[in-house]
Design a protein around this motif. Structure first.
Motif, mmCIF file in Angstrom:
data_model
loop_
_atom_site.group_PDB
_atom_site.id
_atom_site.type_symbol
_atom_site.label_atom_id
_atom_site.label_comp_id
_atom_site.label_asym_id
_atom_site.label_seq_id
_atom_site.Cartn_x
_atom_site.Cartn_y
_atom_site.Cartn_z
ATOM 1 N N TYR A 117 -51.833 106.396 23.308
ATOM 2 C CA TYR A 117 -50.825 107.321 22.786
ATOM 3 C C TYR A 117 -49.491 107.146 23.504
ATOM 4 O O TYR A 117 -48.433 107.250 22.877
ATOM 5 C CB TYR A 117 -51.298 108.772 22.967
ATOM 6 N N SER A 129 -46.905 110.884 19.542
ATOM 7 C CA SER A 129 -47.816 111.882 18.990
ATOM 8 C C SER A 129 -49.067 111.244 18.419
ATOM 9 O O SER A 129 -50.068 111.916 18.214
ATOM 10 C CB SER A 129 -47.105 112.693 17.895
ATOM 11 N N ARG A 130 -49.014 109.947 18.152
ATOM 12 C CA ARG A 130 -50.178 109.224 17.656
ATOM 13 C C ARG A 130 -50.067 107.764 18.069
ATOM 14 O O ARG A 130 -48.968 107.249 18.290
ATOM 15 C CB ARG A 130 -50.279 109.332 16.134
#
Length: 678
Positions: free
Chosen positions: A560, A564-565
């Motif tokens: 990550y 956020s992803r």
């Protein structure tokens, strides 16, 4: 940099050594180690990298920055909207204000990335490349020197580009061209911030510099004498900062505040009268050679200045007669004749502040026939053992300044080529890197140097010394402000490097240090592999496939970081991975890619919510080919059976893989029917 060589001498980074009998298999593309790239060429004489210098420069500016009117409102607008359009008059500190706005973003502190208009390699009509926007980037787009037509083109793309900036949670400050306020839409007008100077701002900036330099700022109250003379015409803020720096330098020699101001004002005005008088008075060859050498090597040791002056005289006037050594006048006397001296440490300086800079300007301006010989002289002097590293760096910097001022940037390019031809001459290699660095940082000619380095990086005929210079300049310097441009050039260098070594290691380290670039390199490799796998060309297929195996490591794809992803969660990244794996499956033997595939299967068995994507990519990359799907299934079964810990997800992997393969094969029939009927 086109010198050809067929001999590889020296230590080759990243290459294994065969130390025993029999065949040797080296999967260098799967090595998961920390790649070390020499940085000795791009570091300054104090051992600082360009990234460190850029960060310190931003901090230096922050400590001396005087906010213009409405600055805090602009900061809030940038945080809320992600974009600020900055407008102001030339000299009002637009660039400094833009950098300070970006520094106030709640992101990881680091150098500001400067956006370049246009795509360097692809035929594209777009000026703004969305791929240049990384997560939480701090972006500066300076259009202050552009015209109205350029702004109209940028405006058409700005809305979608701003969407990418917001999506990546980045921030962008765009400095508007002058006089285009009437061309702003209502939406863009709401993002505009117009710089306005508050009363007394110029004096406040000078006081900030004094305070940072350890000088009592109340000495400037009220402005008088030379200080008042300087402030009365309302100078540009860049001129104010320059004057303040001269004032702080003058204070180091002692005396009163009024004396410092007079010295600073003389230095600011460039000492043109003083320099012109010296050139007029010092007319003979030997004294004038000493005068020019002192100006170019200001603060170097006396023996270095003396020898350099002799070399300059010989280069310009080979017929000049010299006296026997015992009849030479002492160096101290000859320096006095040109209003210079040696200090307690034996270093040569002029008696007036900034006389050396004024002389350099006058020489390049008034003696144009001397420019070519001076270039050649600098090329020779930089290797003198009497010079220290700071002296060499200063010499290259001063020559670069005059080359740009006289609109002769090619002189700097010529010297960088000459200096990078000798592998064992470290001073020359450092000078070559330093010359290219100054070219890259120049506002007017930076694009020219980036294009020249791009041209060199695509050459198959670089010597080891030339390659090292280019690799370090791209990795250490260009990557600070233009990381994507550095990545492109390192990619070209890496794919033309046989055997793999410094350029490959530099590219890997660049991407490992900046997660935003992994998305970019995967996209480049996917395009390159799709093109190279075609029926008519195989150029760089092997090299790019090996690079894909280096960059397709699942640990980085599932990390990550500050995002956020992870990257594997992005559909565009997965499409690029599918393209890369498809080429791998279609061109390499299984033993070449099995090691990386095992790591992917291990990632597919983690509890991550995105773990299933790793299997999806591998199956999709087989392109519904039964032979490749069968090979992938066998690899998966063997991997699962060999795991020391047989947890539920490991045991279930062959079944999960079989279901995905079955779905892929079932999807093949409708596609084939549709193709047949059309």
């Amino acid at each position: 940099m086109s010198e050809a060589t067929k001999t590889w001498i020296g230590e080759m980074s990243g290459i294994a050594t065969h130390t025993g009998p029999g065949d040797q298999t080296i999967n260098v593309q799967l090595m998961n180690e920390r790649y070390q790239v020499p940085g000795s060429l791009a570091r300054d004489s104090r051992g600082r990298t360009p990234r460190t210098v850029a960060t310190q420069d931003l901090l230096w500016l922050y400590e001396r920055f005087e906010p213009p009117v409405g600055f805090e409102d602009a900061v809030e607008k940038l945080k809320m909207r992600g974009t600020v359009l900055l407008e102001g008059k030339k000299g009002d500190g637009r660039n400094a204000a833009a950098r300070m706005l970006l520094r106030r973003l709640p992101h990881e502190q680091g150098p500001v990335q400067e956006l370049l208009l246009g795509e360097e390699e692809r035929n594209s009509s777009l000026l703004l490349d969305h791929g240049l926007v990384g997560d939480e980037d701090r972006l500066l787009l300076d259009l202050s020197e552009k015209d109205e037509e350029c702004w109209r083109r940028v405006r058409e793309e700005l809305s979608s580009f701003r969407a990418s900036v917001q999506q990546r949670q980045a921030g962008m400050v765009l400095i508007l061209p002058p006089g285009i306020g009437h061309l702003l839409t209502s939406e863009l007008a709401d993002l505009r911030y117009v710089i306005s100077r508050p009363p007394g701002m110029e004096l406040d900036i000078i006081k900030r510099h004094m305070r940072s330099g350890g000088i009592d700022p109340t000495l400037a109250d009220p402005p008088r004498g030379a200080l008042k003379d300087f402030l009365d015409p309302s100078p540009s803020l860049s001129d104010v900062a320059t004057f303040a720096q001269y004032l702080c330098r003058a204070a180091a020699d002692g005396g009163s505040f009024d004396v410092w101001c007079h010295l600073a004002l003389d230095a600011f005005r460039g000492q043109p009268v003083h320099a012109a008088r010296l050139l007029r008075v010092v007319r003979k060859g030997a004294p004038r050679a000493l005068l020019v050498a002192t100006a170019m090597l200001h603060e170097a040791r006396g023996d270095a200045v003396h020898r350099s002056a002799s070399l300059l005289l010989a280069a310009v006037d080979p017929t000049a007669q010299t006296r026997p050594a015992l009849q030479h006048r002492p160096l101290s006397e000859r320096l006095t004749d040109i209003e210079a001296r040696t200090d307690d440490n034996g270093r040569v300086t002029f008696t007036g502040l900034e006389i050396d800079a004024a002389l350099r300007t006058r020489v390049w301006h008034d003696l144009p026939d001397l420019r070519g010989p001076l270039r050649d002289w600098v090329g020779e002097v930089v290797s003198l053992p009497e010079l220290d590293e700071p002296d060499r760096d200063a010499l290259v910097e001063r020559f670069a300044e005059q080359s740009f001022a006289s609109r002769r940037p090619d002189d700097l390019i010529i010297l960088s080529q000459r200096w990078s031809r000798t592998p064992g001459n470290l001073p020359q290699l450092r000078a070559a890197a330093c010359a290219l660095s100054h070219g890259l940082h120049n506002r007017e000619y930076g694009a020219k140097f980036r294009k020249r380095i791009l041209h060199w990086s695509t050459s198959q005929h670089l010597s080891m010394a030339q390659r090292r210079v280019l690799v370090e300049v791209c990795h250490e310097d260009m990557a600070v402000r233009h990381p994507h441009a550095a990545l492109v050039r390192l990619h070209h260098l890496a794919r033309r490097e046989k055997p793999s070594g410094l350029a490959v290691d530099a590219l890997v380290q660049l991407v490992d240090d900046d997660h935003r670039l992994r998305r970019r390199i995967l996209a480049r490799l996917a395009r390159a592999l799709a093109s190279a796998a075609g029926p008519n060309t195989k150029e760089f297929l092997t090299e790019d496939t090996d690079l894909f195996l280096r960059f397709g490591v699942p640990e980085q794809l599932s990390d990550y970081g500050a995002r956020s992803r992870p990257l594997i969660a992005e559909s565009a990244v997965r499409n690029d991975l599918v393209a890369g794996w498809s080429t791998v499956f279609g061109t390499l033997l299984a033993e070449r890619w099995t090691g990386l595939a095992h790591r992917w299967l291990n990632a597919a068995c983690t509890p991550s919510p995105f773990a299933e994507h790793f299997l999806d990519v591998l199956v999709s990359a087989c392109r519904q080919r039964g032979d490749q799907l069968g090979m992938l299934y066998r690899v998966g079964r063997r991997w699962a059976a060999a795991q020391p810990i047989q947890d539920a997800r490991t045991q279930a992997l062959p079944g999960r893989l079989f279901l995905k393969i079955s779905d892929a094969l079932r999807a093949q029939t409708p596609f084939a029917r549709e193709t047949t009927t059309t």
